[in-house]
Design an enzyme around this catalytic site. Structure first.
Site, PDB file in Angstrom:
ATOM      1  N   HIS A   1      38.794  53.399  41.912  1.00 25.49           N
ATOM      2  CA  HIS A   1      40.218  53.149  41.670  1.00 25.49           C
ATOM      3  C   HIS A   1      40.937  54.071  40.695  1.00 25.49           C
ATOM      4  CE1 HIS A   1      39.697  49.612  44.101  1.00 25.49           C
ATOM      5  NE2 HIS A   1      38.735  49.193  43.311  1.00 25.49           N
TER       6      HIS A   1
ATOM      7  N   HIS B   1      37.249  45.136  38.626  1.00 20.17           N
ATOM      8  CA  HIS B   1      37.660  44.821  39.994  1.00 20.17           C
ATOM      9  C   HIS B   1      39.170  44.988  40.103  1.00 20.17           C
ATOM     10  CE1 HIS B   1      38.411  42.452  43.630  1.00 20.17           C
ATOM     11  NE2 HIS B   1      39.206  41.682  42.928  1.00 20.17           N
TER      12      HIS B   1
END
Length: 124
Positions: free
Chosen positions: A12, A119
């Protein structure tokens, strides 16, 4: 073995480009970050902000995660992100993605000591 925090970084974080107007960005990055190895990951978001700014989200607005857990946090400010979504014609091993530039608040789940993102939950 890759830690959850390292996996978050790999999947990410892209601090190198603030915004890539390149429609090919997702096709290149999804391969480069090993998200097309054994299958095409259907959806993935890259965040174009500093590591410090993204880690800081863990001390911002506490929200409930999609899965019901309570360790998610929403960024106070919007961030530059790129959404990668698999196209209809995408077929493993030739994964194909649509690249979308967005500016949204991000929601991440945090854990550990130091308390860091592990996450990517959503963007709003």
């Amino acid at each position: 073995k890759e830690t959850a925090a390292e996996k978050f970084q790999r999947q990410h974080m892209d601090t190198s480009s603030s915004l890539s107007n390149d429609s090919n960005y997702c096709n290149q990055m999804m391969v480069r970050r090993n998200m097309t190895q054994d299958r095409c990951k259907p959806v993935n978001t890259f965040v174009h902000e500093s590591e410090a700014d993204v880690k800081a989200v863990c001390s911002q607005k506490n929200v409930t995660c999609k899965n019901g857990q309570t360790n998610c946090y929403q960024s106070n400010s919007t961030m530059h992100i790129t959404d990668c979504r698999e196209t209809g014609s995408s077929k493993y091993p030739n994964c194909a993605y649509k690249t979308s530039q967005l500016q949204k608040h991000i929601i991440v789940a945090c854990e550990g000591d130091p308390y860091v993102p592990v996450h990517y939950d959503a963007s709003v």
